[in-house]
Each structure stands twice: as structure tokens, then as C-alpha cells.
Design a protein around this motif. Structure first.
Motif, short mmCIF file in Angstrom:
data_model
loop_
_atom_site.label_atom_id
_atom_site.label_comp_id
_atom_site.label_asym_id
_atom_site.label_seq_id
_atom_site.Cartn_x
_atom_site.Cartn_y
_atom_site.Cartn_z
N GLU A 134 1.26 -1.23 -0.01
CA GLU A 134 -0.45 -0.12 0.41
C GLU A 134 0.99 1.14 -0.37
O GLU A 134 0.69 2.14 -0.90
N HIS A 135 1.85 1.36 0.16
CA HIS A 135 2.19 2.39 1.02
C HIS A 135 4.04 2.65 -0.65
O HIS A 135 3.41 3.43 -0.90
N LEU A 136 3.47 1.68 -1.19
CA LEU A 136 4.66 1.66 -2.40
C LEU A 136 3.08 2.04 -3.54
O LEU A 136 3.97 3.18 -4.27
N GLU A 137 2.07 2.01 -3.62
CA GLU A 137 1.28 2.12 -4.24
C GLU A 137 0.89 3.71 -4.54
O GLU A 137 0.76 4.49 -5.66
N ARG A 138 0.94 3.98 -2.85
CA ARG A 138 0.74 5.97 -2.61
C ARG A 138 1.86 6.34 -3.13
O ARG A 138 1.48 7.39 -3.65
N HIS A 139 3.30 5.70 -3.22
CA HIS A 139 4.03 6.16 -3.62
C HIS A 139 3.92 6.23 -5.23
O HIS A 139 4.28 7.17 -5.98
N LEU A 140 3.70 5.44 -5.73
CA LEU A 140 3.65 5.65 -7.10
C LEU A 140 2.18 6.57 -7.58
O LEU A 140 2.44 7.05 -8.93
N LYS A 141 1.85 6.78 -7.02
CA LYS A 141 0.47 7.24 -7.36
C LYS A 141 0.53 8.81 -7.85
O LYS A 141 -0.18 10.02 -8.32
N GLU A 142 1.73 9.60 -6.63
CA GLU A 142 2.61 10.97 -6.58
C GLU A 142 2.93 11.36 -8.38
O GLU A 142 3.02 12.19 -8.42
N PHE A 143 3.35 9.99 -9.33
CA PHE A 143 3.48 10.63 -10.33
C PHE A 143 2.57 10.08 -11.56
O PHE A 143 2.73 10.30 -13.11
N ASP A 144 0.98 9.68 -10.83
CA ASP A 144 0.56 9.14 -11.72
C ASP A 144 -0.03 10.30 -13.35
O ASP A 144 -0.44 10.75 -14.03
N ASN A 145 -0.12 12.30 -12.50
CA ASN A 145 -0.46 13.35 -13.52
C ASN A 145 0.95 13.72 -13.96
O ASN A 145 0.40 14.87 -14.01
N ALA A 146 2.28 13.16 -13.37
CA ALA A 146 3.40 14.15 -13.76
C ALA A 146 3.40 13.92 -15.40
O ALA A 146 3.01 13.58 -15.64
N GLU A 147 4.01 15.12 -15.60
CA GLU A 147 4.05 15.89 -17.51
C GLU A 147 5.34 14.94 -18.19
O GLU A 147 4.77 14.18 -18.56
#
Length: 334
Positions: free
Chosen positions: A116-129
Motif C-alpha cells: 500500500e505504501h508503494l502504491e501511494r508513492h507511485l500515485k504521486e507520479f500518475d499525473n506528472a508531465e
């Protein structure tokens, strides 16, 4: 020509226009390889070439394979080696430590919070340009999914459609994969990547063509004995991966950048076949023919020949031969 589109990995694509001229150039290379590798194909190879269709697609399909925690551990170890500066590294190191130290049956519960920690961290980049390549974002996302589902999702670079005698390049997936190579500009990486994918899929075309004297016979023998599908997949993908590796080893070029990309790709194949096991990961069957940075062409030819035998157990016999060579520690080059 494909439309000029911007994708998320920080470069304009295609920097290399995919024109009929480029495809025709690859098509000419096919003819040269088939002529040189005469022991793999019949004298009627021109029939295969005359109907072979080459198609470039903008789709980005993937395929899923089952994997256990030990295989996921190997994938994480490769990630840590390849992406030493990744922001995901520390979480994955913690996950790797737990997989090493605890029994398989306890891992699902023990890893839940870290996943869950890894997935939260990945989501931080979901909308990155723009996602910096050093992060290994796509690979980390595949690892997170594998930890949850025990399945590894692999983007397809190309396919051979035997019903249509068509090779399809998935151009955006090829671009994403080969622009990771630390050599040359994106155009050179993509151009070399196209050739590598071509030769993998070309082997499938050769293999299918040799299954019979006409389309009906080829289809019947290719799909014969449904319960032997795992045998067939390991044989055809293991041989195609060997052929791809062999071509990268033997391709003659004075272009140092192209040479470096080919060598980089073969190093990735060596990691792949040491990380995964078949039949769950059929490409790993290439380990029967690739050892110590060289190829066992005699073994590959034997497995290929057995797969063409006109009996209902031809895929199983070829698979058993493949397994026997995988256990052998002797390399024989003929």
C-alpha cells in the motif's frame, strides 16, 4: 507515417519517421537473414516472404504471466541494480528483505502495508508531465501489481499473427523500452529496437511456415493437442528469444552506438532468463540455448527439428529435449 505525438517519457515521438522506406529496409534484412540461416528454413522460403505483411500499430497491449514471490524477489533485485537512485528503492529493499526471511504462506499478510505504501508513492507520479527515467516508474508499477496479483504484466513489443502471416510492431512500447538504453539518441535506439523485434517475430513466422506444406496442415499441427500448449509456448518463445539473442551477437555493424544497444539488449535477455522460469514464463526457455554469453546452436536446432516431427506428441518431445539441454552444463557449438 504515424502521427507526431508527445508521450510522457520526455521525448517527442517518433523522432524516427516510420515510413514505407524504413519498413522496406527491414524487409530486405529479413531476406538476407533467411538466406544466411538456410538450415532453419526450406528452399521455398520466398513463399513465406512474398505473403509476409509488416504492420505498425499504435496500440500498447500487454500479456500476463503467473509468478511466485521468489520470482518477484528476483525482479526486485534486478530493479535495485538497474535503478540505484530510484525513489522506490528503499520500499522495495524492505519488501525484498521480508520475502527472503519469511515463509511463503505468511508473505501476503506481512507485505500488505508495504505494498500500500508503494502504491501511494507511485500515485504521486500518475499525473506528472515528465517522469525521470532513473525512477523506473513503469517497472516499479509492474512490481506492485505482481505483489498483489502474483502475475507479472509484460508490455508486448510485437507479435506474429500466424493466421494472417503478419508481423505487428507496437511502436510506442518499443519506444518506451529501447529508449532506456544508455547509448545514442532516441531515433537510433528505436531503429535498432525495431530490428530486434523483427527478428524475434520473424522466427515465429519461420517456425509456423515449417509446420506443414499448406496452411491447413500448419494450423492443425500448431494447435494440436490443446493440453500441450505450455510445451508449445516454451518451445516457440524460447527458440525465438535465442534467435533474437543470436542475431544481436552476430549482427555486423561499424556503428558503435548500434553495437552498444544490441549488447545492452542481450544483457537484459541474460537477466530475464536467470530471473524467470518456464513454462510460466515461456521466454525463459531460451536458457537452454544461451549460456555464458554464447549460444548453443546445436541444442536449438535439435529442439526446432523435434517440434516439426509429424506426430501428436511433437511439442512435448521438443519440450523434453529443451529441458534436457537446460540441465546440461556443456555448451556445444556446431
Amino acid at each position: 507515417m504515424l502521427k507526431h505525438q508527445k508521450i510522457r517519457y520526455g521525448f517527442e515521438f517518433p523522432t524516427l519517421p516510420i515510413t514505407n522506406c524504413d519498413i522496406q529496409h527491414l524487409y530486405e534484412i529479413i531476406k538476407i537473414i533467411i538466406k544466411n540461416e538456410s538450415y532453419l528454413v526450406s528452399n521455398n522460403a520466398q513463399e513465406l516472404l512474398s505473403t509476409l505483411d509488416i504492420f505498425v500499430s499504435e496500440e500498447t497491449p500487454s500479456r500476463q504471466y503467473n509468478c511466485d514471490y521468489q520470482q518477484i524477489l528476483k525482479i526486485i533485485e534486478v530493479f535495485i541494480e538497474d535503478y540505484p537512485d530510484s525513489d522506490f528503492r528503499s520500499i522495495l529493499l524492505d519488501i525484498a528483505g521480508i520475502i527472503r526471511d519469511y515463509p511463503e504462506e505468511t508473505l501476503s499478510e506481512m507485505l500488505e502495508e508495504l505494498i500500500e505504501h508503494l502504491e501511494r508513492h507511485l500515485k504521486e507520479f500518475d499525473n506528472a508531465e515528465h517522469i525521470p527515467p532513473y525512477l523506473g516508474y513503469s517497472e516499479a508499477k509492474r512490481i506492485a501489481n505482481a505483489l498483489k496479483t502474483r502475475q507479472i504484466t509484460v508490455p508486448l513489443l510485437g507479435i506474429y499473427n500466424h493466421e494472417r502471416n503478419r508481423i505487428v510492431f507496437y511502436i510506442y512500447t518499443i519506444a518506451e523500452h529501447f529508449t532506456k538504453a544508455p547509448f545514442g539518441d532516441d531515433a537510433e535506439k528505436i531503429k535498432t529496437g525495431l530490428k530486434i523485434v523483427l527478428f524475434h517475430e520473424l522466427f515465429h513466422a519461420i517456425h509456423f511456415y515449417r509446420m506443414g506444406n499448406n496452411f491447413k496442415d500448419r494450423m492443425e499441427r500448431w494447435h494440436y493437442h490443446a493440453k500441450h500448449k505450455n510445451y508449445r509456448d516454451s518451445v516457440i518463445e524460447g527458440l525465438a528469444r535465442w534467435f533474437e539473442y543470436k542475431w544481436c551477437c552476430e549482427y555486423k555493424t561499424n556503428d558503435q552506438v548500434a553495437y552498444d544497444i544490441l549488447h545492452w539488449h542481450n544483457q537484459n535477455i541474460e537477466k530475464e532468463i536467470s530471473t524467470f522460469s518456464y513454462p510460466s514464463w515461456p521466454y525463459a526457455a531460451a536458457k537452454s540455448f544461451i549460456k555464458h554469453s554464447t549460444t548453443n546452436d546445436f541444442a536449438a536446432t535439435m529442439v526446432f527439428t523435434l517440434s516439426l516431427k509429424p506426430d501428436k506428441y511433437h511439442w512435448r518431445r521438443a519440450y523434453e529435449c529443451l529441458v534436457a539441454y537446460a540441465k546440461s552444463t556443456i555448451i556445444a557449438n556446431y
